[in-house]
Write a protein that holds these residues in place. Structure first.
Motif, PDB file in Angstrom:
ATOM      1  N   ASP A  31       0.814  -1.222   0.000  1.00 45.99           N
ATOM      2  CA  ASP A  31       0.000   0.000   0.000  1.00 45.99           C
ATOM      3  C   ASP A  31       0.847   1.272   0.000  1.00 45.99           C
ATOM      4  OD1 ASP A  31      -2.290  -1.466  -0.047  1.00 45.99           O
ATOM      5  OD2 ASP A  31      -2.567  -1.465   2.136  1.00 45.99           O
ATOM      6  N   ARG A  32       2.023   1.239   0.572  1.00 43.62           N
ATOM      7  CA  ARG A  32       2.849   2.450   0.679  1.00 43.62           C
ATOM      8  C   ARG A  32       3.347   2.946  -0.682  1.00 43.62           C
ATOM      9  NH1 ARG A  32       8.598   0.259   3.083  1.00 43.62           N
ATOM     10  NH2 ARG A  32       8.685  -1.545   1.713  1.00 43.62           N
ATOM     11  N   PHE A  33       3.349   2.049  -1.715  1.00 45.45           N
ATOM     12  CA  PHE A  33       3.816   2.446  -3.046  1.00 45.45           C
ATOM     13  C   PHE A  33       2.686   2.921  -3.955  1.00 45.45           C
ATOM     14  CE2 PHE A  33       7.245  -0.680  -1.945  1.00 45.45           C
ATOM     15  CZ  PHE A  33       8.257   0.260  -1.829  1.00 45.45           C
ATOM     16  N   LYS A  34       1.442   2.911  -3.462  1.00 43.46           N
ATOM     17  CA  LYS A  34       0.313   3.317  -4.309  1.00 43.46           C
ATOM     18  C   LYS A  34       0.378   4.819  -4.583  1.00 43.46           C
ATOM     19  CE  LYS A  34      -2.416  -0.521  -3.517  1.00 43.46           C
ATOM     20  NZ  LYS A  34      -3.500  -1.236  -3.833  1.00 43.46           N
ATOM     21  N   GLY A  35       0.136   5.174  -5.844  1.00 49.36           N
ATOM     22  CA  GLY A  35       0.164   6.575  -6.260  1.00 49.36           C
ATOM     23  C   GLY A  35       1.550   7.115  -6.562  1.00 49.36           C
ATOM     24  N   THR A  36       2.575   6.268  -6.490  1.00 46.97           N
ATOM     25  CA  THR A  36       3.948   6.709  -6.779  1.00 46.97           C
ATOM     26  C   THR A  36       4.372   6.232  -8.174  1.00 46.97           C
ATOM     27  OG1 THR A  36       4.925   4.713  -5.819  1.00 46.97           O
ATOM     28  CG2 THR A  36       4.536   6.565  -4.320  1.00 46.97           C
ATOM     29  N   ILE A  37       5.576   6.628  -8.520  1.00 48.28           N
ATOM     30  CA  ILE A  37       6.118   6.205  -9.820  1.00 48.28           C
ATOM     31  C   ILE A  37       6.358   4.700  -9.858  1.00 48.28           C
ATOM     32  CG2 ILE A  37       8.562   6.536  -9.254  1.00 48.28           C
ATOM     33  CD1 ILE A  37       8.850   7.781 -12.077  1.00 48.28           C
ATOM     34  N   ILE A  38       6.556   4.110  -8.692  1.00 51.29           N
ATOM     35  CA  ILE A  38       6.771   2.655  -8.620  1.00 51.29           C
ATOM     36  C   ILE A  38       5.503   1.918  -9.037  1.00 51.29           C
ATOM     37  CG2 ILE A  38       7.285   0.743  -7.051  1.00 51.29           C
ATOM     38  CD1 ILE A  38       9.138   2.676  -5.551  1.00 51.29           C
ATOM     39  N   GLU A  39       4.338   2.456  -8.643  1.00 51.63           N
ATOM     40  CA  GLU A  39       3.082   1.833  -9.053  1.00 51.63           C
ATOM     41  C   GLU A  39       2.910   1.922 -10.574  1.00 51.63           C
ATOM     42  OE1 GLU A  39      -1.689   1.928  -8.021  1.00 51.63           O
ATOM     43  OE2 GLU A  39      -0.477   3.713  -7.689  1.00 51.63           O
ATOM     44  N   THR A  40       3.253   3.079 -11.142  1.00 50.24           N
ATOM     45  CA  THR A  40       3.174   3.248 -12.608  1.00 50.24           C
ATOM     46  C   THR A  40       4.099   2.255 -13.305  1.00 50.24           C
ATOM     47  OG1 THR A  40       2.792   5.595 -12.220  1.00 50.24           O
ATOM     48  CG2 THR A  40       3.298   4.943 -14.459  1.00 50.24           C
ATOM     49  N   TRP A  41       5.290   2.132 -12.764  1.00 53.85           N
ATOM     50  CA  TRP A  41       6.280   1.207 -13.332  1.00 53.85           C
ATOM     51  C   TRP A  41       5.776  -0.240 -13.222  1.00 53.85           C
ATOM     52  CZ3 TRP A  41       9.779  -2.343 -10.900  1.00 53.85           C
ATOM     53  CH2 TRP A  41      10.804  -2.777 -11.725  1.00 53.85           C
ATOM     54  N   ALA A  42       5.194  -0.589 -12.064  1.00 57.87           N
ATOM     55  CA  ALA A  42       4.666  -1.944 -11.861  1.00 57.87           C
ATOM     56  C   ALA A  42       3.507  -2.234 -12.814  1.00 57.87           C
ATOM     57  CB  ALA A  42       4.222  -2.125 -10.420  1.00 57.87           C
ATOM     58  N   LYS A  43       2.629  -1.221 -13.041  1.00 54.04           N
ATOM     59  CA  LYS A  43       1.520  -1.409 -13.988  1.00 54.04           C
ATOM     60  C   LYS A  43       2.038  -1.638 -15.406  1.00 54.04           C
ATOM     61  CE  LYS A  43      -2.124   1.167 -11.657  1.00 54.04           C
ATOM     62  NZ  LYS A  43      -2.924   2.389 -11.661  1.00 54.04           N
ATOM     63  N   TYR A  44       3.087  -0.897 -15.746  1.00 55.20           N
ATOM     64  CA  TYR A  44       3.686  -1.069 -17.079  1.00 55.20           C
ATOM     65  C   TYR A  44       4.170  -2.506 -17.272  1.00 55.20           C
ATOM     66  CZ  TYR A  44       7.303  -0.990 -20.646  1.00 55.20           C
ATOM     67  OH  TYR A  44       8.087  -1.300 -21.718  1.00 55.20           O
ATOM     68  N   TRP A  45       4.910  -3.013 -16.280  1.00 53.48           N
ATOM     69  CA  TRP A  45       5.443  -4.375 -16.402  1.00 53.48           C
ATOM     70  C   TRP A  45       4.329  -5.421 -16.357  1.00 53.48           C
ATOM     71  CZ3 TRP A  45       9.853  -5.448 -18.440  1.00 53.48           C
ATOM     72  CH2 TRP A  45      10.876  -4.510 -18.397  1.00 53.48           C
ATOM     73  N   LYS A  46       3.309  -5.137 -15.565  1.00 51.82           N
ATOM     74  CA  LYS A  46       2.176  -6.068 -15.496  1.00 51.82           C
ATOM     75  C   LYS A  46       1.476  -6.151 -16.854  1.00 51.82           C
ATOM     76  CE  LYS A  46      -2.126  -6.926 -13.031  1.00 51.82           C
ATOM     77  NZ  LYS A  46      -3.091  -6.419 -12.053  1.00 51.82           N
ATOM     78  N   ASN A  47       1.243  -4.999 -17.485  1.00 54.55           N
ATOM     79  CA  ASN A  47       0.614  -4.989 -18.813  1.00 54.55           C
ATOM     80  C   ASN A  47       1.514  -5.653 -19.860  1.00 54.55           C
ATOM     81  OD1 ASN A  47      -1.703  -3.708 -17.925  1.00 54.55           O
ATOM     82  ND2 ASN A  47      -0.853  -1.661 -18.264  1.00 54.55           N
ATOM     83  N   LEU A  48       2.812  -5.462 -19.688  1.00 51.16           N
ATOM     84  CA  LEU A  48       3.750  -6.117 -20.612  1.00 51.16           C
ATOM     85  C   LEU A  48       3.674  -7.633 -20.467  1.00 51.16           C
ATOM     86  CD1 LEU A  48       5.988  -5.381 -22.694  1.00 51.16           C
ATOM     87  CD2 LEU A  48       7.616  -5.709 -20.840  1.00 51.16           C
ATOM     88  N   PHE A  49       3.607  -8.123 -19.231  1.00 53.00           N
ATOM     89  CA  PHE A  49       3.458  -9.556 -18.995  1.00 53.00           C
ATOM     90  C   PHE A  49       2.149 -10.077 -19.570  1.00 53.00           C
ATOM     91  CE2 PHE A  49       6.651  -9.479 -15.397  1.00 53.00           C
ATOM     92  CZ  PHE A  49       7.512 -10.380 -16.008  1.00 53.00           C
ATOM     93  N   ILE A  50       1.080  -9.306 -19.414  1.00 55.09           N
ATOM     94  CA  ILE A  50      -0.216  -9.721 -19.966  1.00 55.09           C
ATOM     95  C   ILE A  50      -0.139  -9.836 -21.487  1.00 55.09           C
ATOM     96  CG2 ILE A  50      -2.602  -8.964 -20.314  1.00 55.09           C
ATOM     97  CD1 ILE A  50      -2.465  -7.760 -17.456  1.00 55.09           C
ATOM     98  N   ASP A  51       0.504  -8.847 -22.112  1.00 50.88           N
ATOM     99  CA  ASP A  51       0.661  -8.886 -23.582  1.00 50.88           C
ATOM    100  C   ASP A  51       1.457 -10.102 -24.019  1.00 50.88           C
ATOM    101  OD1 ASP A  51      -0.788  -6.575 -23.806  1.00 50.88           O
ATOM    102  OD2 ASP A  51       0.972  -5.259 -24.029  1.00 50.88           O
ATOM    103  N   TYR A  52       2.550 -10.384 -23.310  1.00 49.83           N
ATOM    104  CA  TYR A  52       3.371 -11.539 -23.690  1.00 49.83           C
ATOM    105  C   TYR A  52       2.639 -12.854 -23.419  1.00 49.83           C
ATOM    106  CZ  TYR A  52       7.635  -9.245 -25.121  1.00 49.83           C
ATOM    107  OH  TYR A  52       8.557  -8.523 -25.826  1.00 49.83           O
ATOM    108  N   ARG A  53       1.870 -12.889 -22.335  1.00 49.27           N
ATOM    109  CA  ARG A  53       1.089 -14.089 -22.059  1.00 49.27           C
ATOM    110  C   ARG A  53       0.081 -14.349 -23.172  1.00 49.27           C
ATOM    111  NH1 ARG A  53      -2.889 -13.680 -17.253  1.00 49.27           N
ATOM    112  NH2 ARG A  53      -4.038 -12.658 -18.910  1.00 49.27           N
ATOM    113  N   GLN A  54      -0.579 -13.294 -23.614  1.00 49.55           N
ATOM    114  CA  GLN A  54      -1.537 -13.438 -24.713  1.00 49.55           C
ATOM    115  C   GLN A  54      -0.843 -13.864 -26.001  1.00 49.55           C
ATOM    116  OE1 GLN A  54      -4.892 -13.205 -24.338  1.00 49.55           O
ATOM    117  NE2 GLN A  54      -4.963 -13.994 -26.422  1.00 49.55           N
ATOM    118  N   MET A  55       0.327 -13.281 -26.238  1.00 53.77           N
ATOM    119  CA  MET A  55       1.084 -13.645 -27.444  1.00 53.77           C
ATOM    120  C   MET A  55       1.491 -15.121 -27.411  1.00 53.77           C
ATOM    121  SD  MET A  55       4.493 -14.122 -28.749  1.00 53.77           S
ATOM    122  CE  MET A  55       5.457 -13.549 -27.394  1.00 53.77           C
ATOM    123  N   LEU A  56       1.930 -15.605 -26.249  1.00 54.53           N
ATOM    124  CA  LEU A  56       2.320 -17.008 -26.129  1.00 54.53           C
ATOM    125  C   LEU A  56       1.115 -17.941 -26.277  1.00 54.53           C
ATOM    126  CD1 LEU A  56       4.931 -16.773 -23.240  1.00 54.53           C
ATOM    127  CD2 LEU A  56       5.394 -17.213 -25.652  1.00 54.53           C
TER     128      LEU A  56
END
Length: 199
Positions: A31-56
């Motif tokens: 919870d302490r990282f919510k609303g920070t740049i770390i959350e944005t970075w984590a969302k980016y990587w999460k979406n990237l993983f989702i895209d690669y999972r769909q591609m696979l």
């Protein structure tokens, strides 16, 4: 053999999809990282993983639906990778030239093939003048010459209007490297010890 490779590839794709799915479920942001740049970075990587999972998953479905197409593409990829790995470099060219030159020296002058000697002299002259260059294009490589040494700072070397055209560049190619061999030096020096002029 290629069918085995395709089956292994299918298994790896399935395993990778399962691993990415598990990783996505296990990783949660505090919870302490919510609303920070770390959350944005984590969302980016999460979406990237989702895209690669769909591609696979799509890749796995395509392989199961059309195994012939998958086999064809696997063969093409393996062939291109093998050709790229076996492309000779400039050190191979110099090594071949030195080996052949050493072998030619041991042959009597009367028995030497004049075309082979002329080609070896041209290559040695180009190396002495420093105007021979190497270019790798992946599955094929070229040795080519230029008018001037790279360290030469004359106007002719700097002016864009005096640079060789693409059609003129083809005539500057000295050798072509493909499938682990420099072909021009191989062809021109195969019969270095046979002089066709002597009877």
């Amino acid at each position: 053999m290629i069918l085995d490779i395709s089956l292994k590839m299918l298994r790896r794709v399935s395993k990778a999809t399962y691993t990415i799915n598990n990783l996505q479920n296990k990783v949660k942001l505090p919870d302490r990282f919510k609303g920070t740049i770390i959350e944005t970075w984590a969302k980016y990587w999460k979406n990237l993983f989702i895209d690669y999972r769909q591609m696979l998953q799509d890749l796995r479905t395509d392989i199961q639906d059309d195994p012939r197409k998958a086999l064809k593409w696997t063969t093409i990829i393996i062939t291109v990778a093998a050709l790229t790995k076996n492309t000779p470099n400039e050190f191979d060219f110099r090594d071949d030239m030195k080996k052949i030159t050493n072998e030619v020296i041991l042959v009597s002058e009367d028995c030497r093939n004049p075309k082979s000697i002329e080609h070896l002299r041209l290559l040695q002259q180009c190396y002495n003048e420093g105007n021979i260059h190497y270019r790798n294009l992946g599955i094929i490589a070229f040795m080519y010459t230029s008018d001037l040494n790279a360290s030469c700072d004359l106007y002719k070397g700097q002016c864009s209007y005096l640079q060789p055209t693409y059609l003129n560049s083809l005539s500057r190619i000295v050798d072509v490297g493909f499938m682990g061999r420099w072909w021009n030096i191989y062809i021109k020096t195969t019969n270095y010890d046979v002089n066709p002029e002597t009877k």
